[in-house]
Scaffold this active site. Structure first.
Site, PDB file in Angstrom:
ATOM      1  N   LYS A 139      37.303  46.210  36.795  1.00  0.00           N
ATOM      2  CA  LYS A 139      36.356  45.548  37.689  1.00  0.00           C
ATOM      3  C   LYS A 139      35.828  46.524  38.729  1.00  0.00           C
ATOM      4  O   LYS A 139      36.523  47.481  39.111  1.00  0.00           O
ATOM      5  CB  LYS A 139      36.985  44.319  38.340  1.00  0.00           C
ATOM      6  CG  LYS A 139      37.981  44.605  39.431  1.00  0.00           C
ATOM      7  CD  LYS A 139      38.191  43.375  40.334  1.00  0.00           C
ATOM      8  CE  LYS A 139      38.929  43.813  41.589  1.00  0.00           C
ATOM      9  NZ  LYS A 139      38.634  43.036  42.768  1.00  0.00           N
ATOM     10  N   LYS A 164      48.655  46.471  44.248  1.00  0.00           N
ATOM     11  CA  LYS A 164      48.478  47.051  45.586  1.00  0.00           C
ATOM     12  C   LYS A 164      49.729  47.785  46.055  1.00  0.00           C
ATOM     13  O   LYS A 164      49.624  48.804  46.732  1.00  0.00           O
ATOM     14  CB  LYS A 164      48.097  45.958  46.598  1.00  0.00           C
ATOM     15  CG  LYS A 164      46.677  45.425  46.373  1.00  0.00           C
ATOM     16  CD  LYS A 164      46.163  44.636  47.577  1.00  0.00           C
ATOM     17  CE  LYS A 164      44.709  44.220  47.358  1.00  0.00           C
ATOM     18  NZ  LYS A 164      44.147  43.457  48.486  1.00  0.00           N
ATOM     19  N   LYS A 167      36.424  48.306  45.465  1.00  0.00           N
ATOM     20  CA  LYS A 167      36.481  49.303  46.523  1.00  0.00           C
ATOM     21  C   LYS A 167      37.601  50.306  46.262  1.00  0.00           C
ATOM     22  O   LYS A 167      37.447  51.499  46.462  1.00  0.00           O
ATOM     23  CB  LYS A 167      36.767  48.564  47.840  1.00  0.00           C
ATOM     24  CG  LYS A 167      36.444  49.347  49.047  1.00  0.00           C
ATOM     25  CD  LYS A 167      35.041  49.008  49.532  1.00  0.00           C
ATOM     26  CE  LYS A 167      34.522  50.127  50.417  1.00  0.00           C
ATOM     27  NZ  LYS A 167      33.093  50.012  50.676  1.00  0.00           N
TER      28      LYS A 167
HETATM   29  P1  ADP Z   1      37.925  44.432  46.281  1.00  0.00           P
HETATM   30  O1  ADP Z   1      38.561  43.865  45.050  1.00  0.00           O
HETATM   31  O2  ADP Z   1      36.799  45.369  46.024  1.00  0.00           O
HETATM   32  O3  ADP Z   1      38.953  44.984  47.253  1.00  0.00           O
HETATM   33  P2  ADP Z   1      38.036  41.995  47.807  1.00  0.00           P
HETATM   34  O4  ADP Z   1      39.437  41.884  47.326  1.00  0.00           O
HETATM   35  O5  ADP Z   1      37.785  42.130  49.283  1.00  0.00           O
HETATM   36  O6  ADP Z   1      37.288  43.188  47.042  1.00  0.00           O
HETATM   37  O7  ADP Z   1      37.244  40.745  47.256  1.00  0.00           O
HETATM   38  C1  ADP Z   1      36.457  39.853  48.009  1.00  0.00           C
HETATM   39  C2  ADP Z   1      35.921  38.795  47.078  1.00  0.00           C
HETATM   40  O8  ADP Z   1      35.089  39.377  46.078  1.00  0.00           O
HETATM   41  C3  ADP Z   1      37.026  38.045  46.308  1.00  0.00           C
HETATM   42  O9  ADP Z   1      36.651  36.682  46.165  1.00  0.00           O
HETATM   43  C4  ADP Z   1      37.055  38.732  44.978  1.00  0.00           C
HETATM   44  O10 ADP Z   1      37.549  37.903  43.956  1.00  0.00           O
HETATM   45  C5  ADP Z   1      35.585  39.060  44.771  1.00  0.00           C
HETATM   46  N1  ADP Z   1      35.414  40.242  43.915  1.00  0.00           N
HETATM   47  C6  ADP Z   1      35.844  41.501  44.202  1.00  0.00           C
HETATM   48  N2  ADP Z   1      35.503  42.347  43.216  1.00  0.00           N
HETATM   49  C7  ADP Z   1      34.828  41.612  42.297  1.00  0.00           C
HETATM   50  C8  ADP Z   1      34.199  41.931  41.047  1.00  0.00           C
HETATM   51  N3  ADP Z   1      34.196  43.169  40.567  1.00  0.00           N
HETATM   52  N4  ADP Z   1      33.617  40.919  40.360  1.00  0.00           N
HETATM   53  C9  ADP Z   1      33.610  39.664  40.837  1.00  0.00           C
HETATM   54  N5  ADP Z   1      34.177  39.296  42.008  1.00  0.00           N
HETATM   55  C10 ADP Z   1      34.772  40.259  42.735  1.00  0.00           C
HETATM   56 NA    NA Z   2      40.187  41.410  45.287  1.00  0.00          NA
END
Ligand code: ADP
Ligand code: NA
Length: 330
Positions: free
Chosen positions: A197, A114, A200
């Protein structure tokens, strides 16, 4: 003799949660309501570690809560609240900051990712200490289980380390939590690049399924998902990551085993799998989208759920904070 506790938080992202959030985390929040004393929060304090627009943050926080309810969180079965409504999170985070080594915090890979994205001028100290706030989030509720995606495993590990350190130094105070990460859905991959993965921040628009998008838009993305030059529909994460990702999504949303799907699609092409998966996703998101809209159209109900949630959460958080502050010497 209480039930085990579960705790998790999710950031109020702009627009919509994606399928990785749902399958990796939110789906487990819903399941653990039945077996755990469960606390779930929209982590708006975490959201300001990168620049935010106040009006958008407020709207996105409500939108996140509405989506969690639409996905199946039941305020009668769990405690749903907004992090900033419970000041004990920030109050305990200071103690956690003072118990975490600088080198230890510097090893967090999510910070490395990040901060690289923000550049050194845009990287705040808040972004660096984000995992320490997350530690406070978890231990305030004496959580036994933390449902998250695989990318959060390291943050739950440092939580265990710091909680153990506090207990060793000041006496038994905090429960040591375990991550709750499912093998099948702990990491859902990007549809265009199944080696990263779905996320967003890192996914291109075609690689990510946003839960609030028109089902037609998502169907199109699924049909153009990257697979491989082979034709066999078989789970093989290493050699066939694209197809395996589609199978994981399909199996979880329909509660079918991967083996049954392999049998069902024996001799059929990727096109058939994608068409059917697009249908499966449409069936899931259609009621989800309308339930989310219902909560947004009824701000009084949403406010009342969140106010009650904050009150229930505060009762637990205040008790833990008081015990911890006492141990520290305050
Ligand atoms: P992002 O990674 O898209 O910014 P967040 O960090 O807000 O999303 O993640 C919110 C929750 O969703 C966390 O528990 C994170 O581990 C899970 N998560 C995010 N992306 C994935 C993914 N591609 N596969 C499985 N779990 C995910
Ligand atoms: Na995340």
């Amino acid at each position: 003799n209480r039930r085990p506790r579960a705790l998790s938080g999710i950031q109020p992202t702009a627009g919509s949660f994606h399928l990785g959030n749902y399958l990796g985390a939110i789906r487990q929040y819903v399941a653990l309501q039945e077996t755990h004393d469960a606390f779930y929060m929209v982590v708006d304090l975490h959201a300001i570690t990168v620049p935010q627009d106040p009006k958008e943050l407020r709207a996105n926080t409500r939108l996140a809560a509405a989506q969690l309810l639409a996905a199946g969180l039941d305020p009668e079965r769990c405690t749903l609240f907004i992090q900033s409504h419970v000041p004990e999170h920030a109050q305990l985070a200071w103690v956690v900051n003072c118990l975490t080594g600088f080198g230890e915090a510097s090893r967090m890979t999510q910070f490395k990712d990040k901060s690289a994205k923000q550049g050194s001028a845009g990287t705040t100290v808040g972004l660096f200490t984000y995992p320490m706030l997350q530690i406070a989030d978890i231990i305030l509720y004496q959580a036994n289980s933390v449902p998250v995606g695989e990318d959060q495993r390291q943050h739950v590990e440092i939580t265990r380390d710091v909680a153990e350190r506090f207990n060793a130094r000041f006496g038994e105070t905090f429960t040591i939590p375990d991550p709750y990460i499912l093998k099948e859905t702990g990491k859902i991959y990007d549809l265009q690049d199944p080696t990263i993965k779905m996320s967003k921040s890192a996914s291109t628009p075609k690689g990510i399924i946003n839960l609030l998008d028109e089902p037609k838009v998502s169907a199109k993305k699924i049909k153009s998902a990257v697979t491989d030059t082979d034709t066999e529909i078989r789970f093989d994460a290493e050699h066939k990551p694209g197809v395996s990702n589609l199978l994981s999504i399909y199996a979880t949303l329909t509660e079918t085993s991967i083996a049954d799907l392999e049998t069902k699609y024996a001799g059929k092409g990727y096109g058939a799998l994608k068409t059917d998966l697009a249908e499966v996703v449409t069936e899931w998101v259609t009621p989800f989208r309308s339930r989310t809209q219902e909560y947004l159209d009824d701000p009084e109900t949403l406010d009342s759920i969140l106010a009650k949630g904050a009150e229930k959460a505060r009762a637990v958080a205040a008790e833990t904070l008081a015990a911890a502050y006492d141990k520290v010497g305050f």
